[in-house]
Structures are given as structure tokens and as C-alpha cells.
Design a protein around this motif. Sequence first.
Motif, PDB file in Angstrom:
ATOM      1  N   ARG A 153      -0.997 -14.394  -0.356  1.00 18.37           N
ATOM      2  CA  ARG A 153      -0.943 -12.951  -0.665  1.00 18.37           C
ATOM      3  C   ARG A 153      -1.563 -12.145   0.470  1.00 18.37           C
ATOM      4  N   GLY A 154      -2.704 -12.625   0.932  1.00 19.83           N
ATOM      5  CA  GLY A 154      -3.385 -11.938   2.035  1.00 19.83           C
ATOM      6  C   GLY A 154      -2.543 -11.922   3.290  1.00 19.83           C
ATOM      7  N   ILE A 190       0.158  -9.310   3.186  1.00 26.88           N
ATOM      8  CA  ILE A 190      -0.311  -7.949   3.480  1.00 26.88           C
ATOM      9  C   ILE A 190      -0.536  -7.758   4.968  1.00 26.88           C
ATOM     10  N   THR A 191      -1.123  -8.783   5.592  1.00 22.29           N
ATOM     11  CA  THR A 191      -1.339  -8.692   7.042  1.00 22.29           C
ATOM     12  C   THR A 191       0.001  -8.571   7.760  1.00 22.29           C
ATOM     13  N   ASN A 205       1.405  -5.123   7.471  1.00 22.29           N
ATOM     14  CA  ASN A 205       0.696  -4.168   8.321  1.00 22.29           C
ATOM     15  C   ASN A 205       1.098  -4.284   9.788  1.00 22.29           C
ATOM     16  N   ARG A 231       3.411  -1.541  10.840  1.00 24.30           N
ATOM     17  CA  ARG A 231       2.985  -0.138  10.752  1.00 24.30           C
ATOM     18  C   ARG A 231       2.845   0.509  12.111  1.00 24.30           C
TER      19      ARG A 231
END
Lengths: 187, 371
Positions: A16-17, A20-21, A24, A27
Motif C-alpha cells: 500500500r505504501g 502511494i509513493t 506521488n 505529481r
Amino acid sequence: MNTIQDLFSGFMSFLRGMKITGANLGRDKTTVLYPYEKADVAPRYRGLFVLPFNEANGRLNCTGCTLCIQACPTNVITLTKLGAGKHGGIQDFQMDLGRCMFCNLCVEACPFEAIEMTTQFELASTDRNVCVFPLTSLAQGGAAAAEKNYNTISTALAAEAAEKAAKAAAAGESGGHGAAHAPKEGA
Amino acid sequence: MVNTATTEQRHTVEVNLGPQHPSTHGVLRLLVELDGEIIVSCRPVIGYLHRGLEKMFEKRSYKQTIPFTDRMDYCASLNGNLAICQAIERLGGLQAPERAQYIRVLLCELNRIASHLVFLATYATDIGATTVFLYAFREREKCLDLMECMTGARLTYNYVRPGGIPQDLPDGFENGLNCFLDDLLKALEENDRLLTGNRIFRGRLEGVGVVSPEMAAAYGASGPVARGSGLNYDVRKTAPYEVYDRLEFDVPVYHTGDCMARYLVRIEEMRQSARIIRQCLKDMPAGEIMCKMPKIFKPPIGQAFSRTESPRGELSFYMVSDGTPNPARVHGRTPSFVHLGMLPAMLPGVKIADVIAILGSLDTVLGEVDR
């Protein structure tokens, strides 16, 4: 059985982590490459001081009233007055920004809007003496403005003094019959 | 190891943690006595940042004391400004206009968010999650931009004045604030998945550094440390100041008392702060932002005490006036100092690796400890 479940849920938390990384990674960047690019500074930003030059009057707004000196918590400001009264001004105005907290109290204390803050923030130096800003670098328009300020004020002061002297002379001459006017003029 | 026969010959090692250690978040030195990996005793050595602020206050006029409070809790300097201004207002019998009070609360809560984001960033780094540092600082940057837009400074705001605030909201501030709050809530939700749910992070924090409610009360803990131990104590609720009594918000309380509880309290507080800010924006009346002030402010002889809830806990100022333009005595009751005092009681028996987790969870700011 519990151990396997534990291992699995732990592994999932990492995934999960990682997700997210990964998200990002796509972005927009939020940083600026400072010396080459510069971020916008808010208009209210409290940076280097400036003493605004009043074009209409041909002088700085500062009258040398010392209210900013009294408001300053760290004794940044020293000034030399030039004359007094209606045409009073400053001959020199020195700020030791090595002591300054950029707290804005001097700007708030000034009744003549004679000291303001700009958005210039690049004030770092390797020499302490560079932190001491004289009037020639604080005045809006630099040394030329400081000189103009001095000339305007000293001319006005000289004119005032001459006027006073003329009045005094006139009062002295007409002292005989104009006794009723004399105290009035004196006041 | 507990065997009494061997305790006589037990070999302990004294280790200096700090003052130059990235995890002490400032110049704090912990003198730790180690028995292997286990801590036997701990003595925090403070004073590396002592500037004698309380004495400096006595030499300056009331208004001139405000910028110095910026340098106490530099992560949340607006809360310090507010605390000392409240004390001054109480001394002089001043009352800030309603609009100023709303703006003060708004900015204090915005500052609370910025401060808690620093906590989140540094705490995650302490535990080993460097990614969160970057994400939290990204959000904090937006927050600081808003503060800069409003106050003109990024860290040392010096924005509250006795009797009001110096400048009104700038144009476009509300839009920027709303955008930031939306981003923040999204980032917090992301953080919950990234960090709060992370196995290693939980493993490092759960059951570590437990503070019982009795101990928290005995040591005078406040703020997230007290609320993480199950004490429902928040100055904003127990002794409301400014307009907090008109705003709706919850005080998060967790009962486990460990590092995780203190972490969760702060994360939840950010959400509540966002809620408060939205209400402030909605309810804010138009009008004056500064009450009438005499040119030379000389409060009558007397004393005043102000209590505020800073992001770290209860921040109070005690002020004595002798009728002159300068305060006769000022004392700051700073939460970081109180919480740091709990360390010698919390640390014995824990492993050296957990010292950082426990110290970080107290979220001390050394500018506030030393003053």
C-alpha cells in the motif's frame, strides 16, 4: 496460521505504501531550483527596508521623529537629525540589520509612512559590516535620493531661517509703534 | 541481569545523545546510562539555547515583547504571540474586536496544522520513514505560503498585537486557504494509508513509552501528551479564550498512553483544526480589527495570567505590571519544558532505539524549553 496471516497483512501494508509513493512519482514538482529560479514572495513579505522618496516634495518622508527608534526592540536604528520643526528631516539613517528581527514594529510606529519593507530577502553575507545599511542604500533611489533629500531640506531650512531673520528685523524696526503686534509675532 | 549478585559488577555505559543529534530536534543533550541496550537512567541536560527571554521582556515595552515570543516555540510562533498578547490585554483591560478574534483563532489553527505537520515529518523520519518527511513538508510549504501572505513572515510571524491584529486578511486569502484545507485532508488520508497503517511504524510505536493518566496528571502534562494518556484536557474547551466557545470541534482523546496514541491525537487535531478554520471563515463578521490603544501603553498596577492551547500543550504567560511602560515580571509556562521533565521517568527500562521514538512523541521544541 496466525503467523502467515500476520506476514501477509504486513506485506500488504508495505505494498500500500509503495503504491502511494508510486502515485506521488507522477505529481508536479513542488520545489524550485533556488539560485536559478526564484519562488514568488508575498507582497506583505518583510524583507529589506526602504525609505520612500517623495517626488512631489523632493525629499524623504522621514522627519527624524525617532518613533521607530523607540518602537524597535533591538536598537537597530540610529539617525542624525537635520533641522527641526516643519522642515525637519534626517541627515543620516543607519540600520544594523545584523540585529534586526524584521518584526515590523518600526513600520507600524511610523506616522509618516517614511519607512517600509520590501520583498528583498537575499541579505546574507559573510561580513558583519555589510549588515549595516546607511541612508545611501536604504533611501529609495539610493545615494542620489539621499543627496536630494539633504539639499531640499537644507534649502528649506535656510529659507525658513532667512524668513525668520527678516521678520525679526522687521519687528525690531517697527518696534516703536507696533508694540501691540510684537508679542503676537513672538508667540 | 536482575540478579542481585551480578548488579554489583554490572557494567553500565554513559552515552551522550545530543546536543548535536538530528533526532533531538534542537540542542538537547540526553545523558543516558546504558546497561547493554537497556536504559538505566536518563538525565536531560538543557540550557544550550537559553537567551534569558524573561529578563529581556522586563527591559522592553509591552509591545516589544511580542517578537521574542516568536523565538520560543518557533514551530507555532503565532500561538506564543497570542498567549502573551492575551496577558497584556488582561493587564490593560483591552478587548480585541470580534473580527480580530476570529482571525486570531483562524491563524492559530493554521499554525497548529503547520506545527503538527513538522511533527509528522520529523517523527516519521526519526522512525525511519523518510518519504513522509517530504510529503508532510510539501503540505507545510503551502501552509507557510498562506501564513506569509497574511503576516509577511514564514516562521516568526509577530502578528498579534495587544487589542487586535495589525493587518486584515489579504485578497484571495480565503480561496487559497480553502484549497490548502482540501489538499491537507487528502494528504492526511494518504498519510493514514502510508504511515499510520504501516506495520513497522505501528510496531515501533505501539506499547512504547506508555504514560499513565495518573503520571500525566502528576507531571502536569498537557496537550497531545495528556490527551494521548486519556485525559480529556484542552484549554480551548476547559477555559475557552477568544471565540473558541462559539466554534464546534472535537477534542481527540486516546487511552493507550503510548507513542501511537500521541501520534494519533496530533493527526486528528489537524482535521479538527481544518474544521475550526472553515467555521471561522464562515462566521467571521466584518468590522474593526484593532481596538483603541493609548499612544504609550501603561497598564495599571496588577497581574495577569493567560492560558492558551498551543500545539504542544498549555502555553501560559504570567505578567506583573508596576504601572510603567515595561512589565515588571514575565513568566512563560511552556509545555515542552514540562514534558521534557517526564523523560527521566519514562525512559528507564526501554531500549536505546525507543528513546528517539519516545522523545519524538513528546514533540518538544527546544526554543521553548530553554527560553
